[in-house]
Design an enzyme around this catalytic site. Structure first.
Site, PDB file in Angstrom:
ATOM      1  N   LYS A 242      49.784  27.302   4.933  1.00  0.00           N
ATOM      2  CA  LYS A 242      51.005  27.857   5.637  1.00  0.00           C
ATOM      3  C   LYS A 242      51.003  28.723   6.789  1.00  0.00           C
ATOM      4  CE  LYS A 242      54.657  25.605   3.222  1.00  0.00           C
ATOM      5  NZ  LYS A 242      55.305  26.086   1.837  1.00  0.00           N
ATOM      6  N   ASN A 243      50.050  28.355   7.661  1.00  0.00           N
ATOM      7  CA  ASN A 243      49.750  29.453   8.812  1.00  0.00           C
ATOM      8  C   ASN A 243      49.729  28.690  10.037  1.00  0.00           C
ATOM      9  OD1 ASN A 243      47.367  29.477   9.921  1.00  0.00           O
ATOM     10  ND2 ASN A 243      46.659  30.101   7.895  1.00  0.00           N
TER      11      ASN A 243
END
Lengths: 347, 335
Positions: free
Chosen positions: B116-117
């Protein structure tokens, strides 16, 4: 969800939240303070202590986005009327060390420039009424230089495109009063191309509507006087559908509520003049329930670990809900209204 | 705490702190000046800071060597959100003309811990763009794996949409959406992707050509679970430029009636769809009137749209203000 054990009991870290943000392990003691009020002093103390704890793991891991963190912390302090407790000169000189030759700002000293941190830097300067220390021409040229042929904006020289950057560019240049340096018409056209049939907006054309992206697109359209492109009734409906039974707001259908959406959804509703379609009282209660009543700070949802990001969005959300003791925040610029008025109504 | 490493081309003493590795003996690490009064650091934080100090050194000297590449890998394994490290890694990859297929694998291994980046996904796109249509299948496979862990992963969907557009592979996409919707009919991302395919796939005839089959598909989904905001929204989207067809299509009207006559489900979306139809000019039949009245606990309003709003204010109380506003907007046409 994982549970971080502390001596005083667990406060969950939530894998769904943005990574690197949930490092504080705080506990929720049996407290006599009910969560029906905002423990403003505790949040102020939490923010000031986080600023000082530069050696904490959280701080080290968030090193590269310190500029964002500073903006969240400082804006929250100003909303609680405590900006004066911060050493202004120290902050400002650190901000300026983050500026590059190109005019853009990095997330921290020793990092590369990016549009994200350039906006935060400008916003921080605005809070302290120190935009004058900037070479406005240089900063605005950096931002304007990131606009692409189709009107979209890249985050930096590496070319990532996202409507977040459209908002950032427009917000930043508007604060600097240099909107004329970009092709506003094309910028608006690109944003409109990201509008979906549910009335919402995504990160790129065809991408799923998402409350965060919607805030960016609506904010950009608001600042450029282009809100007529928004179907306010349709979008207002989609946005008010974000409210779940607990009173919190999610960012997309069938997702969990999160305090940060108290900002993204709420500010969007206010900009399109439809905020009365949600149950405000229930949302206030949800935000207040996300506070760590003992150590200060606000989390994404009740009983999770707190962080600066959610502390800011919780307080900003309460500001939009006109909670007593919190200054009014501008929903488009995400800065206190008195700060924006100072900028827009001078010169 | 030891730092686990996949043994790639790493030096044999890579589990030692950098300051003790012979390979790095010529480099002076650059520390971050964080001000006075530091808190006593704890063990793993030491390794983290040391790695960052060495990174700063090679970044500052702009060293684009194989060991610099390895160091960026170590740094990213500690903190994959650090965008400056990703930038520098790209510069090193270019300078070394490094195997980008290996880079795809590296990205996948980072994604295993934390996908999640933004930085990771942008880096992936940068690599895939350079490799071109040859990796179309691989990008679809990678996003499919990520989505199997989190079917609504926004970055994965964004990357997948880009990959389809830039590299191709549309043929099986609708089937893939169906697979996801079978697992979770509430997956709004999958519904969005269906629309993406029918409107943007080069081999799709567009909404007009696909309407009949998509309407039939959606109605089945609605009947599976009528409390699904996404499926009702999708149904409406299929008639976007053709409101007349929407109100005259018997299957739209009948799915509303079907749901309203059920006693085992939430009626809100069926009611709001019926309300929208009435406001667009649908002439209610006796069937419409009877099924709505059956749900009313209130005094039956002769104005059907009015009554629908009243019921909605009761079954969806958190949005009472919205339903009151809808009621106020009912024009003569909807009576």
């Amino acid at each position: 969800m994982s549970t971080e054990e502390t001596e005083r009991g667990p406060r969950r870290t939530n894998p769904e939240s943005p990574p690197n943000y949930n490092f504080s392990s705080r506990s929720k003691l049996m407290s006599s303070t009910s969560s029906s009020q905002l423990v403003a002093d505790k949040h102020v103390r939490y923010i000031l202590m986080a600023e000082k704890k530069k050696e904490s793991l959280e701080s080290v891991v968030m090193d590269h986005l310190r500029m964002n963190g500073a903006y969240w912390g400082l804006t929250t302090l100003d909303l609680l009327d405590k900006l004066g407790t911060v050493p202004e000169d120290e902050v400002l000189s650190w901000v300026m060390t983050c500026q590059h030759e190109s005019g853009g700002f990095a997330g921290n000293t020793g990092h590369d420039p990016h549009i994200l941190y350039t906006l935060s830097a400008v916003q921080i300067l605005a809070l302290f009424d120190k935009i004058s220390i900037l070479d406005v021409g240089k900063v605005s040229s950096y931002v304007a230089g990131l606009q692409n042929e189709d009107g979209s904006f890249s985050g930096d020289i590496w070319g990532e495109i996202d409507t977040r950057f459209s908002y950032i560019a427009i917000c930043c240049l508007s604060i600097l009063k240099c909107l004329d340096k970009i092709n506003v018409e094309k910028a608006v056209a690109y944003i409109v191309s990201c509008k979906n049939l549910d009335g919402g907006f995504g990160c790129t054309p065809g991408a799923e509507s998402h409350a965060g992206q919607i805030f960016c697109c609506v904010g950009a359209l608001a600042i450029t006087g282009s809100l007529h492109h928004v179907d306010k009734d349709l979008l207002g409906w989609w946005l008010c559908e974000r409210q779940v039974k607990t009173g919190g707001l999610n960012g997309r259908p069938e997702k969990l509520p999160d305090v940060c959406y108290s900002w993204w959804v709420l500010s969007s509703l206010i900009m399109i003049d439809r905020v009365h379609w949600i149950d405000k009282a229930k949302l206030v209660k949800f935000i207040l329930d996300c506070q760590d009543l003992d150590n200060g700070g606000i989390s994404d949802r009740p009983d999770d670990a707190v962080d600066i990001f959610h502390t800011y969005f919780g307080v900003a959300g309460l500001s939009l809900l006109e909670y007593p003791g919190v200054k009014t925040i501008d929903p488009a610029y995400a800065l206190p209204v008195d700060v924006i008025n100072r900028i827009l109504f001078t010169r | 705490r030891t730092l686990d490493r996949e043994l790639g081309n790493m030096d044999t003493d890579e589990t030692l702190p950098l300051s003790q590795r012979s390979e790095w003996s010529d480099v002076v690490p650059l520390t971050q000046d964080d001000g006075p009064n530091p808190v006593v650091p704890i063990a793993y934080k030491d390794e983290f800071r040391e790695t960052m100090d060495y990174f700063r050194a090679i970044y500052s000297s702009d060293e684009r060597s194989p060991r610099a590449l390895r160091l960026t890998e170590e740094t990213l394994r500690l903190n994959s959100g650090n965008y400056t490290v990703w930038h520098f890694r790209r510069l090193v990859l270019e300078a070394l003309n490094h195997d980008l297929y290996q880079e795809l694998e590296f990205i996948e291994s980072i994604a295993e811990d934390n996908s999640k980046n933004y930085q990771l996904w942008h880096h992936r796109r940068w690599v895939a763009e350079k490799l071109g249509p040859d990796v179309a299948g691989r990008e679809l496979e990678f996003t499919r794996r990520v989505l199997s862990l989190d079917a609504k992963h926004y970055h994965a969907w964004s990357h997948r949409q880009w990959a389809l557009r830039a590299l191709g592979g549309w043929e099986d996409e609708l089937d893939y959406c169906h697979e996801l919707l079978e697992a979770d009919v509430f997956n709004n991302s999958a519904w969005n992707q269906r629309y993406y395919v029918i409107t943007r796939s080069p081999s799709s005839g567009g909404v007009e050509a696909m309407r009949e089959s998509e309407v039939s598909y959606t109605i089945k989904a609605i009947l599976t679970n009528p409390a699904n905001e996404s499926s009702w929204l999708y149904l409406k989207a299929l008639y976007k430029d053709n409101k007349e067809l929407w109100i005259s299509d018997p299957s739209v009207s009948s799915v509303c009636l079907n749901v309203l006559s059920r006693t085992d489900c939430f009626h809100g979306f069926a009611l709001s769809t019926l309300l929208d139809l009435l406001c667009e000019g649908l002439s209610p039949t006796n069937e419409h009137i009877d099924s709505v009245r059956a749900l009313a606990t209130e005094e039956p309003d002769t104005n059907l749209a009015n009554l629908v709003c009243t019921i909605l204010g009761r079954v969806d109380p958190i949005r009472a203000n919205y339903w009151a506003w809808r009621k106020s907007k009912i024009t003569v046409a909807a009576m």
